[in-house]
Write a protein that holds these residues in place. Structure first.
Motif, PDB file in Angstrom:
ATOM      1  N   GLU A   1      17.027  20.306   9.835  1.00 33.96           N
ATOM      2  CA  GLU A   1      17.462  19.646   8.603  1.00 33.96           C
ATOM      3  C   GLU A   1      17.369  18.136   8.782  1.00 33.96           C
ATOM      4  O   GLU A   1      17.938  17.564   9.721  1.00 33.96           O
ATOM      5  CB  GLU A   1      18.893  20.044   8.263  1.00 33.96           C
TER       6      GLU A   1
ATOM      7  N   GLU B   1      15.476  17.162   3.272  1.00 34.87           N
ATOM      8  CA  GLU B   1      14.325  18.014   3.561  1.00 34.87           C
ATOM      9  C   GLU B   1      14.620  18.920   4.747  1.00 34.87           C
ATOM     10  O   GLU B   1      15.505  18.640   5.563  1.00 34.87           O
ATOM     11  CB  GLU B   1      13.090  17.165   3.888  1.00 34.87           C
ATOM     12  N   THR B   2      13.870  20.017   4.830  1.00 33.38           N
ATOM     13  CA  THR B   2      13.955  20.916   5.979  1.00 33.38           C
ATOM     14  C   THR B   2      12.594  20.973   6.644  1.00 33.38           C
ATOM     15  O   THR B   2      11.604  21.384   6.031  1.00 33.38           O
ATOM     16  CB  THR B   2      14.381  22.332   5.555  1.00 33.38           C
ATOM     17  N   LEU B   3      12.538  20.520   7.900  1.00 35.55           N
ATOM     18  CA  LEU B   3      11.301  20.531   8.680  1.00 35.55           C
ATOM     19  C   LEU B   3      11.229  21.848   9.459  1.00 35.55           C
ATOM     20  O   LEU B   3      12.205  22.262  10.095  1.00 35.55           O
ATOM     21  CB  LEU B   3      11.275  19.350   9.646  1.00 35.55           C
TER      22      LEU B   3
ATOM     23  N   ALA C   1       7.238  27.914   4.214  1.00 41.96           N
ATOM     24  CA  ALA C   1       7.022  26.492   4.458  1.00 41.96           C
ATOM     25  C   ALA C   1       5.609  26.062   4.060  1.00 41.96           C
ATOM     26  O   ALA C   1       4.648  26.809   4.217  1.00 41.96           O
ATOM     27  CB  ALA C   1       7.270  26.161   5.921  1.00 41.96           C
ATOM     28  N   GLU C   2       5.514  24.859   3.582  1.00 42.74           N
ATOM     29  CA  GLU C   2       4.238  24.219   3.265  1.00 42.74           C
ATOM     30  C   GLU C   2       3.758  23.468   4.507  1.00 42.74           C
ATOM     31  O   GLU C   2       4.471  22.599   5.026  1.00 42.74           O
ATOM     32  CB  GLU C   2       4.427  23.237   2.111  1.00 42.74           C
TER      33      GLU C   2
ATOM     34  N   LEU D   1       2.324  20.790   7.006  1.00 48.64           N
ATOM     35  CA  LEU D   1       2.147  19.340   6.968  1.00 48.64           C
ATOM     36  C   LEU D   1       1.081  18.865   7.938  1.00 48.64           C
ATOM     37  O   LEU D   1       0.481  17.809   7.737  1.00 48.64           O
ATOM     38  CB  LEU D   1       3.466  18.637   7.296  1.00 48.64           C
TER      39      LEU D   1
ATOM     40  N   GLY E   1       5.769  22.059   9.237  1.00 48.14           N
ATOM     41  CA  GLY E   1       5.804  22.342   7.815  1.00 48.14           C
ATOM     42  C   GLY E   1       7.088  21.859   7.163  1.00 48.14           C
ATOM     43  O   GLY E   1       8.045  21.461   7.835  1.00 48.14           O
ATOM     44  N   ARG E   2       7.095  21.918   5.840  1.00 49.49           N
ATOM     45  CA  ARG E   2       8.260  21.554   5.041  1.00 49.49           C
ATOM     46  C   ARG E   2       8.690  22.768   4.247  1.00 49.49           C
ATOM     47  O   ARG E   2       7.872  23.389   3.551  1.00 49.49           O
ATOM     48  CB  ARG E   2       7.901  20.409   4.085  1.00 49.49           C
TER      49      ARG E   2
ATOM     50  N   THR F   1       9.821  25.059   1.416  1.00 50.53           N
ATOM     51  CA  THR F   1       9.743  24.960  -0.043  1.00 50.53           C
ATOM     52  C   THR F   1      10.993  25.519  -0.710  1.00 50.53           C
ATOM     53  O   THR F   1      11.185  25.348  -1.913  1.00 50.53           O
ATOM     54  CB  THR F   1       8.514  25.719  -0.574  1.00 50.53           C
TER      55      THR F   1
ATOM     56  N   ARG G   1      15.333  26.124   0.260  1.00 49.80           N
ATOM     57  CA  ARG G   1      16.429  25.947   1.211  1.00 49.80           C
ATOM     58  C   ARG G   1      17.576  26.879   0.852  1.00 49.80           C
ATOM     59  O   ARG G   1      17.926  26.969  -0.334  1.00 49.80           O
ATOM     60  CB  ARG G   1      16.897  24.489   1.220  1.00 49.80           C
TER      61      ARG G   1
END
Length: 291
Positions: free
Chosen positions: A31, A35-37, A76-77, A79, A129-130, A132, A134
């Motif tokens: 976190e 955003e959540t990595l 996750a998207e 990155l 990734g990020r 999408t 949470r």
């Protein structure tokens, strides 16, 4: 307990940060403000994950896709990726395959490291990734009564491996160039109770989700879609590298994508998986584990 399981159990003492999720998940989930990595790392070894004579372009594809599959299981998207590369027999072909797979998924290469070494080639990749949605889905939140679902058939990678190994005319693409189900993961992330990808075999990965969630799964083998002949169903349930998404939904809920209901979560019993009424443990040979 396998050597792999024992080593991971020892590592848990060092992985105290909440992002590590107790090393019981596909990815680390960090976190950062709003955003959540999502971070994951997988390695591949020649003679274990790919054949010595295999096209390095296909090896590059699989290395990236298998890591992106972990991100898919978190909704996750991607990155970017970091590559750990040991020089091999045809570095130019590896680079060609790497260019193909990065372009296919629209993912940038951000860095990494290269080494020279003797012996079988070993490769590593870190994918970032990020989330999408949470919170990002985990393996640990399946509830008693949830349905167990899978996005598609298993056993295709098994047949592909055999075709490649035996140099037959059969299609080997599922093994050589698997697909990461990113869009499916994005659609599922807001509605699932638990999710992971099937990399080491449906039964073994289901057992991992069951143990992480503190439940058992009752699985109907006939309900599992397979890409192999019916006579090889038992093998297909244990062969990994199909990279389908395995997930749970509350009782009565339907997924927002095409998927197959293959079982249900029940109270934890003597085994994490009950297949057609028969309790199975990891000692039963549920899938691929490093010895």
């Amino acid at each position: 307990m396998s050597r792999e399981a024992a080593f991971i159990a020892a590592l848990r003492d060092l992985a105290a940060h909440p992002a590590a999720r107790g090393l019981a998940d596909d990815c680390a989930v960090l976190e950062l403000g709003g955003e959540t990595l999502v971070l994951t790392h997988d390695a591949m070894a020649e003679g274990v994950h790919f054949l010595p004579e295999q096209d390095p372009a296909d090896v590059a594809w699989k290395l990236v896709a298998s890591n992106l599959s972990d991100l898919a299981a978190k909704g996750a998207e991607p990155l970017g990726v970091l590559l750990g590369y040991q020089f091999g027999t045809d570095d130019a072909r590896f680079l060609a395959g790497l260019e193909d797979v990065l372009a296919h998924y629209g993912v940038p290469l951000l860095g990494g490291d290269t080494i020279s070494a003797t012996g079988p080639q070993v490769l590593g990749l870190t994918a970032l990734g990020r989330a999408t949605h949470r919170p990002a889905p985990s393996r640990a939140d399946a509830k008693v009564g949830d349905g167990l679902w899978i996005t598609g058939p298993v056993g295709g990678a098994m047949l592909g491996f055999e075709a490649l190994r035996d140099k037959t005319a059969e299609d080997s693409r599922v093994f050589r160039r698997p697909l990461a189900l990113l869009s499916e993961g994005w659609a599922l992330a807001p509605v699932v109770t638990a999710m992971m990808d099937v990399s080491d075999g449906l039964l073994l990965d289901a057992s991992r989700m069951a143990r992480a969630s503190g439940i058992s799964f009752a699985i109907d083998s006939a309900a599992v879609p397979i890409a192999a002949p019916e006579a090889r169903r038992a093998e297909a349930l244990r062969w990994g590298e199909d990279y389908q998404l395995l997930f749970t939904l509350p009782a009565g809920a339907e997924p927002p994508i095409a998927a197959h209901r293959v079982g249900a979560a029940c109270a934890a019993g003597e085994a994490p998986v009950v297949l057609d009424g028969i309790p199975l443990t990891e000692a039963s040979g549920l899938g691929y584990e490093h010895s």
